[in-house]
Design a protein around this motif. Structure first.
Motif, mmCIF file in Angstrom:
data_model
loop_
_atom_site.group_PDB
_atom_site.id
_atom_site.type_symbol
_atom_site.label_atom_id
_atom_site.label_comp_id
_atom_site.label_asym_id
_atom_site.label_seq_id
_atom_site.Cartn_x
_atom_site.Cartn_y
_atom_site.Cartn_z
ATOM 1 N N ARG A 170 0.841 -1.202 0.000
ATOM 2 C CA ARG A 170 0.000 0.000 0.000
ATOM 3 C C ARG A 170 0.879 1.258 0.000
ATOM 4 O O ARG A 170 0.590 2.237 -0.695
ATOM 5 C CB ARG A 170 -0.937 -0.002 1.205
ATOM 6 C CG ARG A 170 -1.940 1.125 1.166
ATOM 7 C CD ARG A 170 -3.230 0.757 1.833
ATOM 8 N NE ARG A 170 -4.219 1.815 1.677
ATOM 9 C CZ ARG A 170 -5.524 1.640 1.622
ATOM 10 N NH1 ARG A 170 -6.019 0.418 1.690
ATOM 11 N NH2 ARG A 170 -6.350 2.652 1.493
ATOM 12 N N THR A 171 1.958 1.227 0.767
ATOM 13 C CA THR A 171 2.895 2.358 0.763
ATOM 14 C C THR A 171 3.502 2.548 -0.621
ATOM 15 O O THR A 171 3.596 3.669 -1.131
ATOM 16 C CB THR A 171 3.997 2.126 1.800
ATOM 17 O OG1 THR A 171 3.414 2.185 3.112
ATOM 18 C CG2 THR A 171 5.094 3.179 1.700
ATOM 19 N N GLN A 175 3.092 5.784 -3.256
ATOM 20 C CA GLN A 175 4.255 6.507 -3.766
ATOM 21 C C GLN A 175 4.432 6.355 -5.266
ATOM 22 O O GLN A 175 5.442 6.777 -5.821
ATOM 23 C CB GLN A 175 5.509 6.013 -3.028
ATOM 24 C CG GLN A 175 5.487 6.342 -1.542
ATOM 25 C CD GLN A 175 6.624 5.710 -0.772
ATOM 26 O OE1 GLN A 175 7.300 4.792 -1.264
ATOM 27 N NE2 GLN A 175 6.864 6.190 0.447
ATOM 28 N N GLY A 176 3.436 5.743 -5.934
ATOM 29 C CA GLY A 176 3.455 5.714 -7.388
ATOM 30 C C GLY A 176 3.614 4.358 -8.050
ATOM 31 O O GLY A 176 3.591 4.269 -9.281
ATOM 32 N N ALA A 177 3.785 3.307 -7.279
ATOM 33 C CA ALA A 177 3.939 1.977 -7.870
ATOM 34 C C ALA A 177 2.626 1.505 -8.477
ATOM 35 O O ALA A 177 1.538 1.984 -8.124
ATOM 36 C CB ALA A 177 4.407 0.978 -6.813
#
Length: 312
Positions: A170-171, A175-177
């Motif tokens: 989720r992080t 952050q754009g993944a």
């Protein structure tokens, strides 16, 4: 009016639309009122599979208006990101479906029933505890999704490790993944056997979802990994001893597999506060046999029809 009508209606809290198919009884007369039954699909499924083309269709033949809907984030329903499987949101869908049904002049708002299949059964049980517009509840090989997930991991430590993985994903996505979408099944029954899988439920699911037997374009059996955290901490049967009071019918097969619907069936019948409750065990048939095979479906329908006729 045709026997099946495709409709969409607003999920009023979340601003997207829910897609559903309404199955009408023979000789349907829009000027009359009918009892209605909502049928919730299994996890990873869609309204065109067992919930709609099998059970809703047969319930309509018995004189009910039956509605099979796609869960939010899945099938033809709205909601982003796709393939979200969040029990709290799945339960809210049942409220929005009831909101829609009570606006239809031909539906008797005091006679609405609910059926859930597989994981949809656990969601139906949970929803009915606090959504009192559902007057009678049935499950077909119903499963407690949170329990299934936790058992699959094998221990509390393994569940915590999985939750750490979910948090990390989720992080990364924040952050754009790219989204991480997990497939729930082998790609074919042959692959399942090559992998050494012997569990009757996984093999049954693979045959149903990955072959012409049950495959549909929207029945993809996929889940978004980063949004699975809620499901691991969820219990479909929480507070059943206090809040589940409606008449209850539970149908399971006696060939037991790893998804545990047989055990869940016994558990919810034992725990439900309902004074009118019944467990039907369909002998000689498994979880996925009850999705679409003629004989076990006929046995389930032989219980569903009188149950809803009596209680709606």
């Amino acid at each position: 009016m045709s026997n099946v009508e495709h409709v969409t209606f607003k999920n009023r809290d979340m601003y997207w639309e829910i897609a559903a198919d309404i199955y009408y009884p023979p000789n349907f007369d829009e000027s009359k009122q009918y009892p209605a039954i909502v049928v919730a699909h299994p996890i990873g499924s869609c309204k065109e599979q067992t919930s709609g083309e099998v059970y809703s269709a047969q319930l309509a033949e018995q004189g009910f208006v039956a509605l099979a809907f796609d869960a939010s984030f899945q099938g033809e329903s709205g909601g982003e990101p796709r393939f979200t499987e969040d029990p709290s949101l799945r339960v809210e869908d049942f409220r929005h479906v009831a909101d829609y049904l009570v606006t239809l002049s031909y539906v008797d708002a005091g006679r609405i029933g609910l059926i859930g299949i597989c994981g949809g059964g656990g969601y139906a049980i949970n929803a009915a505890m606090t959504e009192r517009r559902y007057k009678a509840i049935a499950t077909i090989t119903g499963a407690n999704y949170g329990r299934v997930l936790r058992e699959t991991e094998g221990s509390a430590e393994a569940v915590i490790a999985k939750l750490e993985e979910i948090a990390a994903q989720r992080t990364a996505e924040a952050q754009g993944a790219d989204w991480q979408v997990d497939g729930g099944l082998p790609e074919s029954t042959e692959q399942a056997k090559e992998l050494g899988i012997t569990d009757v439920d996984i093999l049954g699911a693979t045959e149903y979802y990955k072959t012409t037997r049950g495959a549909k374009p929207n029945g993809l059996n996929k889940t978004l990994r980063s949004h699975m955290g809620t499901a691991y901490g969820w219990d479909a049967f929480h507070l059943a001893e206090e809040l589940l009071t409606q008449p209850l019918l539970v149908v399971v097969g006696d060939i037991q597999g790893g998804f545990g619907a047989y055990r869940d069936g016994y558990e919810i019948v034992r725990r439900a506060r309902s004074t009118k409750k019944e467990l039907t065990v369909v002998k000689g048939w498994s979880h996925y046999d009850l999705y679409d095979k003629d004989e076990p479906v006929a046995q389930a329908m032989s219980k569903l029809t009188p149950f809803f006729t009596e209680n709606l």
